[in-house]
Design a protein around this motif. Structure first.
Motif, PDB file in Angstrom:
ATOM      1  N   GLU A 214       0.561 -22.286 -24.032  1.00 42.08           N
ATOM      2  CA  GLU A 214      -0.764 -22.370 -24.639  1.00 42.08           C
ATOM      3  C   GLU A 214      -0.898 -23.656 -25.454  1.00 42.08           C
ATOM      4  O   GLU A 214      -1.954 -24.306 -25.445  1.00 42.08           O
ATOM      5  CB  GLU A 214      -1.022 -21.144 -25.526  1.00 42.08           C
ATOM      6  N   ARG A 215       0.170 -24.048 -26.152  1.00 40.34           N
ATOM      7  CA  ARG A 215       0.147 -25.296 -26.918  1.00 40.34           C
ATOM      8  C   ARG A 215       0.034 -26.500 -25.977  1.00 40.34           C
ATOM      9  O   ARG A 215      -0.720 -27.436 -26.238  1.00 40.34           O
ATOM     10  CB  ARG A 215       1.400 -25.415 -27.791  1.00 40.34           C
ATOM     11  N   GLN A 218      -3.574 -26.715 -24.666  1.00 38.28           N
ATOM     12  CA  GLN A 218      -4.526 -27.284 -25.617  1.00 38.28           C
ATOM     13  C   GLN A 218      -4.394 -28.804 -25.670  1.00 38.28           C
ATOM     14  O   GLN A 218      -5.398 -29.527 -25.723  1.00 38.28           O
ATOM     15  CB  GLN A 218      -4.305 -26.684 -27.008  1.00 38.28           C
ATOM     16  N   THR A 219      -3.170 -29.300 -25.665  1.00 34.70           N
ATOM     17  CA  THR A 219      -2.935 -30.743 -25.689  1.00 34.70           C
ATOM     18  C   THR A 219      -3.434 -31.406 -24.409  1.00 34.70           C
ATOM     19  O   THR A 219      -4.063 -32.470 -24.445  1.00 34.70           O
ATOM     20  CB  THR A 219      -1.434 -31.040 -25.870  1.00 34.70           C
ATOM     21  N   GLN A 221      -5.790 -30.335 -22.316  1.00 30.58           N
ATOM     22  CA  GLN A 221      -7.250 -30.323 -22.244  1.00 30.58           C
ATOM     23  C   GLN A 221      -7.853 -31.371 -23.181  1.00 30.58           C
ATOM     24  O   GLN A 221      -8.831 -32.028 -22.848  1.00 30.58           O
ATOM     25  CB  GLN A 221      -7.788 -28.935 -22.605  1.00 30.58           C
ATOM     26  N   LYS A 222      -7.255 -31.514 -24.355  1.00 28.55           N
ATOM     27  CA  LYS A 222      -7.769 -32.469 -25.331  1.00 28.55           C
ATOM     28  C   LYS A 222      -7.606 -33.907 -24.856  1.00 28.55           C
ATOM     29  O   LYS A 222      -8.498 -34.747 -25.031  1.00 28.55           O
ATOM     30  CB  LYS A 222      -7.035 -32.271 -26.668  1.00 28.55           C
ATOM     31  N   THR A 329     -10.509 -22.552 -20.240  1.00 29.16           N
ATOM     32  CA  THR A 329     -10.604 -22.315 -21.688  1.00 29.16           C
ATOM     33  C   THR A 329      -9.306 -21.808 -22.292  1.00 29.16           C
ATOM     34  O   THR A 329      -9.151 -21.793 -23.502  1.00 29.16           O
ATOM     35  CB  THR A 329     -11.719 -21.300 -21.986  1.00 29.16           C
ATOM     36  N   ALA A 330      -8.378 -21.374 -21.430  1.00 30.61           N
ATOM     37  CA  ALA A 330      -7.092 -20.870 -21.910  1.00 30.61           C
ATOM     38  C   ALA A 330      -6.053 -21.038 -20.819  1.00 30.61           C
ATOM     39  O   ALA A 330      -6.384 -21.181 -19.631  1.00 30.61           O
ATOM     40  CB  ALA A 330      -7.199 -19.402 -22.323  1.00 30.61           C
TER      41      ALA A 330
END
Length: 379
Positions: A214-215, A218-219, A221-222, A329-330
């Motif tokens: 998950e971490r 997020q990285t 996608q960003k 989104t996840a």
């Protein structure tokens, strides 16, 4: 202001900073007590209720003020704990020295040095406790040499002996607490490792894999870079357990993990998802490059075998691949698609690699075979 927020100096502490969090809480509690009672002693003296003399009364006001300043200094950084603790002990030593000199009417004023030594052990450890024990004895002997403390030599000797005994007992207590802290850290470290590691294969378990994935998601996608997931499942693994026993199945899983660890890069996230299912997370690797890796793994496992009690045991694997999308989104979105591709590989007859294309219905299961013209996976 929340009292816990104040006692923690406004800082947030991680799970591995529990001891530091306790120390901050304890030190701030001591600050509150010292600031209040030192100011109270000064006020009671000024009101002629408890006379400690005009000089020591002012010293108590300064002591209270400096303690309050230390509270603000401690709040400026977590790294200020040791410096703040030593500062408190030093100004306390000076204040208690003042009481020896300027409050001769207090026959019990040496008791403050007992408190100083105990607090030194408590907030700064053994070496600090020993130092302030020695410093207290030197102060008492020096003041007694230059000033008439109006105490008998027996009282002074008893006071110093009491300091030594108190320091010795505090040292024993501190050593036990330190041993307990070290033991607790080791236990917490072991528990943390057990909580994040698969007991059989020694690689990451699903709980930790989900957290890290998950971490990474997020990285990715960003920063808009590729994140690809491979789900691997050993084909007909139940037959191995039914035919040769669970011990053979366990050895086969271990051999499978050892084989993959030789192929994968150290930066790849490799975990046992559950049973005979495994996951590999590749950062900044496209699904096309991941497919090359998947086929390399699939052929390696297909050509490998394990001998158990005179029997050669072979196994194949099915692999599903999915890459992140801008609309995700996840991490669960990637996992769900990889699982669909894995199911498709099973449906197509197993020992296959399938991947999801631009849409969920766009599933591909090429029949390509790794040969000498395909380079080994490497980043």
């Amino acid at each position: 202001m929340n009292i816990n927020n104040f006692l923690h100096s406004g800082f947030k502490f991680t799970d591995d900073e529990n001891l530091l969090q306790f120390k901050f809480k304890m030190l701030n509690s001591i600050f509150i007590i010292v600031a209040f009672f030192s100011a109270l002693f000064g006020l009671l003296s000024d009101l002629s209720i408890n006379d400690i003399g005009p000089i020591h009364s002012k010293v108590n006001y300064v002591y209270s003020f400096l303690t309050i300043m230390l509270i603000f200094f401690l709040r400026s950084s977590k790294t200020n704990y040791n410096l703040t603790a030593y500062a408190l002990l030093i100004i306390s030593l000076i204040t208690f020295t003042s009481s020896l000199i300027f409050v001769p009417q207090d026959e019990f004023r040496m008791i403050w040095f007992y408190l100083l030594v105990f607090v030194a052990y408590m907030i700064s450890g053994k070496m600090s406790g020993l130092f302030f024990t020695l410093a207290s004895i030197v102060v008492i002997l020096t003041v007694n040499f230059f000033v008439d403390m109006q105490l008998s030599q027996v009282a002074i000797n008893s006071g110093i002996l009491g300091l030594i005994i108190g320091s010795f007992l505090s040292s024993i207590y501190t050593n036990k607490i330190t041993d307990y802290e070290n033991s607790l850290k080791q236990q917490n470290s072991s528990l943390s490792l057990l909580a994040s590691t698969d007991y059989l294969t020694g690689i990451m378990n699903r709980r930790m894999f989900n957290e890290i994935s998950e971490r990474y998601f997020q990285t990715a996608q960003k920063n808009e870079f590729c994140l690809t997931l491979l789900l691997l499942d050993l084909d007909h693994f139940k037959k191995v357990n039914d035919t040769y026993g669970h011990q053979a199945g366990d050895q086969l899983l271990k051999r499978f993990v050892e084989t993959l660890e030789r192929i994968l890069n150290k930066s790849d996230i490799f975990a046992r998802i559950g049973g005979e299912e495994f996951g590999i997370l590749l950062s900044q690797v496209s699904s096309a490059d991941a497919y090359i890796l998947a086929e390399q793994i699939r052929k390696e496992i297909e050509n490998d075998f394990m001998t158990y009690e005179g029997q050669d045991i072979r196994v194949t694997i099915s692999i599903g691949i999915s890459e992140n999308r801008k609309t995700d989104t996840a991490f669960e979105n990637i996992f769900s698609r990889a699982d669909m591709a894995l199911y498709k590989a099973k449906e197509e007859g197993r020992n296959k690699t399938c991947y999801v294309g631009s849409s969920n219905d766009d599933l591909h299961c090429p029949n390509s075979i790794i040969d000498n013209n395909v380079p080994n996976y490497s980043i």
